[in-house]
Design an enzyme around this catalytic site. Structure first.
Site, PDB file in Angstrom:
ATOM      1  N   GLU A 119      22.187  56.194 -29.600  1.00 46.17           N
ATOM      2  CA  GLU A 119      23.350  55.932 -28.736  1.00 46.17           C
ATOM      3  C   GLU A 119      24.146  57.227 -28.700  1.00 46.17           C
ATOM      4  O   GLU A 119      24.770  57.613 -29.690  1.00 46.17           O
ATOM      5  CB  GLU A 119      24.213  54.798 -29.317  1.00 46.17           C
ATOM      6  CG  GLU A 119      23.490  53.472 -29.419  1.00 46.17           C
ATOM      7  CD  GLU A 119      23.281  52.782 -28.075  1.00 46.17           C
ATOM      8  OE1 GLU A 119      23.905  53.204 -27.077  1.00 46.17           O
ATOM      9  OE2 GLU A 119      22.500  51.817 -28.033  1.00 46.17           O
TER      10      GLU A 119
ATOM     11  N   CYS B 252      32.683  57.210 -26.402  1.00 51.03           N
ATOM     12  CA  CYS B 252      31.522  57.595 -25.589  1.00 51.03           C
ATOM     13  C   CYS B 252      31.657  57.050 -24.180  1.00 51.03           C
ATOM     14  O   CYS B 252      31.245  57.683 -23.221  1.00 51.03           O
ATOM     15  CB  CYS B 252      30.245  57.082 -26.239  1.00 51.03           C
ATOM     16  SG  CYS B 252      30.299  55.314 -26.572  1.00 51.03           S
TER      17      CYS B 252
HETATM   18  P1  NAD Z   1      27.306  64.366 -34.299  1.00 55.11           P
HETATM   19  O1  NAD Z   1      26.013  64.299 -33.571  1.00 55.11           O
HETATM   20  O2  NAD Z   1      27.891  65.678 -34.592  1.00 55.11           O
HETATM   21  O3  NAD Z   1      27.191  63.630 -35.720  1.00 55.11           O
HETATM   22  C1  NAD Z   1      26.823  62.277 -35.830  1.00 55.11           C
HETATM   23  C2  NAD Z   1      26.273  62.009 -37.219  1.00 55.11           C
HETATM   24  O4  NAD Z   1      25.040  62.711 -37.392  1.00 55.11           O
HETATM   25  C3  NAD Z   1      27.173  62.457 -38.362  1.00 55.11           C
HETATM   26  O5  NAD Z   1      27.164  61.441 -39.347  1.00 55.11           O
HETATM   27  C4  NAD Z   1      26.478  63.718 -38.883  1.00 55.11           C
HETATM   28  O6  NAD Z   1      26.721  63.998 -40.230  1.00 55.11           O
HETATM   29  C5  NAD Z   1      25.028  63.357 -38.667  1.00 55.11           C
HETATM   30  N1  NAD Z   1      24.085  64.486 -38.579  1.00 55.11           N
HETATM   31  C6  NAD Z   1      24.364  65.780 -38.232  1.00 55.11           C
HETATM   32  N2  NAD Z   1      23.199  66.493 -38.196  1.00 55.11           N
HETATM   33  C7  NAD Z   1      22.199  65.643 -38.535  1.00 55.11           C
HETATM   34  C8  NAD Z   1      20.772  65.773 -38.659  1.00 55.11           C
HETATM   35  N3  NAD Z   1      20.148  66.932 -38.409  1.00 55.11           N
HETATM   36  N4  NAD Z   1      20.048  64.683 -38.996  1.00 55.11           N
HETATM   37  C9  NAD Z   1      20.643  63.492 -39.210  1.00 55.11           C
HETATM   38  N5  NAD Z   1      21.989  63.312 -39.118  1.00 55.11           N
HETATM   39  C10 NAD Z   1      22.752  64.360 -38.771  1.00 55.11           C
HETATM   40  O7  NAD Z   1      28.291  63.447 -33.449  1.00 55.11           O
HETATM   41  P2  NAD Z   1      29.874  63.284 -33.640  1.00 55.11           P
HETATM   42  O8  NAD Z   1      30.528  64.544 -33.206  1.00 55.11           O
HETATM   43  O9  NAD Z   1      30.150  62.730 -34.996  1.00 55.11           O
HETATM   44  O10 NAD Z   1      30.191  62.118 -32.589  1.00 55.11           O
HETATM   45  C11 NAD Z   1      30.598  62.333 -31.277  1.00 55.11           C
HETATM   46  C12 NAD Z   1      29.444  62.032 -30.334  1.00 55.11           C
HETATM   47  O11 NAD Z   1      29.006  60.696 -30.504  1.00 55.11           O
HETATM   48  C13 NAD Z   1      29.855  62.140 -28.874  1.00 55.11           C
HETATM   49  O12 NAD Z   1      28.864  62.823 -28.148  1.00 55.11           O
HETATM   50  C14 NAD Z   1      29.929  60.685 -28.434  1.00 55.11           C
HETATM   51  O13 NAD Z   1      29.748  60.485 -27.056  1.00 55.11           O
HETATM   52  C15 NAD Z   1      28.836  60.073 -29.243  1.00 55.11           C
HETATM   53  N6  NAD Z   1      29.018  58.629 -29.348  1.00 55.11           N
HETATM   54  C16 NAD Z   1      28.144  57.794 -28.706  1.00 55.11           C
HETATM   55  C17 NAD Z   1      28.334  56.412 -28.740  1.00 55.11           C
HETATM   56  C18 NAD Z   1      27.405  55.457 -28.036  1.00 55.11           C
HETATM   57  O14 NAD Z   1      27.438  54.271 -28.343  1.00 55.11           O
HETATM   58  N7  NAD Z   1      26.602  55.897 -27.087  1.00 55.11           N
HETATM   59  C19 NAD Z   1      29.411  55.900 -29.461  1.00 55.11           C
HETATM   60  C20 NAD Z   1      30.276  56.779 -30.086  1.00 55.11           C
HETATM   61  C21 NAD Z   1      30.071  58.144 -30.044  1.00 55.11           C
END
Ligand code: NAD
Length: 477
Positions: A230, A264
């Site tokens: 997501e 999001c």
């Molecule tokens: P991010 O991708 O930076 O991090 C998300 C998570 O992934 C964190 O817990 C992080 O520690 C972890 N992570 C980082 N690198 C990783 C790796 N290589 N392997 C596994 N895990 C890893 O996202 P963010 O900045 O925390 O969140 C914002 C983003 O989330 C925005 O793009 C937003 O649109 C999206 N979002 C989507 C939804 C949806 O339902 N579609 C909902 C909320 C947020």
């Protein structure tokens, strides 16, 4: 032991630290979870529903501590309580649905081979990993975890390192609940921990950015485990000339500015028919001008701080790029530093063009760009001009007229005469299109079904299939 500093979004101060779980610790923890999961699954769905009901009571008992931690994590108070309310809602919803969905195994007779009778068993993934982002810390940690637990899986959750404070009171609420306290575990950390989670689970639910989602998908593909992603969005709204403009303005302002735009499914592009553009702009500016930052008093205003400090640079760059290319800012338009925290004024912008950063990149902030269109075809083409396909909104007096437009949008959900309804009506199935995601719907019944594999038991009631089909002598040479 590696530790990470945790910044408070209201003060900029480091007022917490978290441990970074490593590969070996996760290997040991998941081995224990896998053992506990056997019993969790064997006890049956009614038992799991009872344990989740107990958890609900404990969540209510720990509500003060959880909300206080979420408040420190996110710098907002009202929404911290709303997150708790939503999680209780998820438990109620899934406890009602799980027994129905788990009874759906099904049996019958093969139409292709009528002597074969079959029956299905639903087999949950033993261990589901959940990796969540910082913008809605509690809801996005549990939206997948709750149905996975009820399906019979163990769950290993890794919350965002930006907003991890809620993890401790959340685990306190689980303590003492038989079965659940063994199968549900949280590990804190950053990318290293996230990668180790993907290394040790049987299915992964990831909510976050497209860039990280791609890494998780590749990693999961190497391990042949399903990845439910997501990701980001750049949701458009289309306001048709027949729309109730006041209603549309109210919904669009709520979706775009609520949660400081850090959702999001926030509306980030608003397309308005040219015949009503000026009137609509007036309404939006009027409504946005009534909103205030929740600073200095967290008990006032509607617009919280930017939770993730680097987001201020993204918003500044988008605003600066728009200004330089001739956009007009009608209200807001400034970032403000207060006591070390960063806030962005709720902003309405016109004169924007599709090549601007503001329209190309995800914003994740309280900015509303408005554009006019002359024909519906033009509006649909602009709305579809994005690499994202999360959701959209269409406003019109006539529902059929709105639906005709909605069906042309390359997105997984369209709210009609309201906005971002997927954040509230979580029982409606939807997929994320394009780069907004991958895998079965987390909403609706699929949200639980996707954790269940089907094992078919095929019972031959006639003669066993013979070797005749391999008999080379049967076919003329
Ligand atoms: P991010 O991708 O930076 O991090 C998300 C998570 O992934 C964190 O817990 C992080 O520690 C972890 N992570 C980082 N690198 C990783 C790796 N290589 N392997 C596994 N895990 C890893 O996202 P963010 O900045 O925390 O969140 C914002 C983003 O989330 C925005 O793009 C937003 O649109 C999206 N979002 C989507 C939804 C949806 O339902 N579609 C909902 C909320 C947020």
């Amino acid at each position: 032991m590696r530790e990470l500093d945790v910044r408070n979004p209201r003060t900029g101060a480091v007022d917490a630290k978290i441990k970074v779980y490593n590969q070996e610790e996760i290997r040991q923890l998941t081995a224990t979870q896998r053992q506990a999961q056997r019993q969790w699954r064997a006890q049956g769905v009614d038992y799991r529903c009872q344990q989740l009901q107990r958890w609900k009571t404990q969540l209510q008992a720990h509500a003060g501590d959880i909300a206080a931690a979420l408040c420190s994590d996110t710098g907002r108070r009202a929404f911290a309580h709303f997150e708790l309310y939503k999680v209780i809602d998820f438990i109620d919803h899934w406890v009602a649905r799980a027994p129905v969905l788990m009874a759906e195994a099904g049996e019958g007779v093969s139409a292709m081979m009528p002597s074969v009778h079959y029956t299905h068993r639903l087999v949950p993934y033993d261990l589901v990993g959940v990796i969540s982002p910082w913008n809605v810390p509690l809801v996005l940690a549990l939206i997948d975890s709750i149905p996975a637990l009820l399906a019979g899986s163990a769950v290993l959750l890794k919350p965002s390192e930006i907003t991890p404070r809620f993890a401790k009171p959340l685990m306190d609420s689980v303590a003492g609940i038989e079965g659940l306290e063994d199968v549900f575990q949280i590990v804190t950390g950053d990318a290293e921990t996230g990668q180790a989670v993907v290394d040790h689970v049987d299915a992964i639910c990831f909510t976050g950015s497209v860039a990280t989602g791609r890494k998780v998908a590749l990693h999961a593909a190497e391990r042949f485990i399903p990845a439910f992603l997501e990701l980001g969005g750049k949701d458009p709204a289309i306001v048709l000339p027949s729309a109730d403009l006041d209603r549309a303005a109210t919904a669009i302002v709520r979706s775009a500015i609520g949660m400081t735009g850090q959702a999001c499914q926030s509306l980030e592009r608003v397309l308005v028919h040219e015949s009503v553009f000026d009137a609509f702009l007036g309404l939006v500016v009027e409504k946005v001008s009534l909103l205030a930052l929740n600073w200095p008093d967290i008990g006032q205003g509607q617009v919280g701080p930017l939770i993730f400090a680097p987001q201020a640079k993204v918003l500044s760059a988008q605003l600066e790029d728009a200004r330089q290319h001739g956009a007009t800012i009608h209200c807001g338009g400034m970032l403000e530093d207060h006591d070390g925290g960063a806030w962005c004024q709720p902003t309405v912008i016109t004169g924007v063009t599709p090549d601007m950063l503001l329209l190309r990149e995800e914003t994740f902030g309280p900015l509303i760009p408005l554009m006019s269109f002359a024909t519906t075809e033009e509006a649909v083409a602009s709305a579809n001009d994005s690499e994202f396909g999360l959701s959209a909104a269409v406003f019109a007096a006539d529902t059929a007229e709105a639906i005709a437009v909605a069906e042309q949008l390359e997105v997984g959900a369209v709210s009609i005469n309201d906005a971002s309804l997927t954040g509230l009506a979580n029982d409606v199935e939807k997929n994320s299109f394009r780069y907004s995601g991958m895998g079965g719907s987390r909403m609706g019944d699929s949200g639980l079904r996707r954790f269940l594999r089907k094992r078919a038991l095929l019972i031959q009631t006639g003669e066993p299939a013979s070797m005749a089909i391999f008999d080379e002598g049967q076919v003329a040479g």
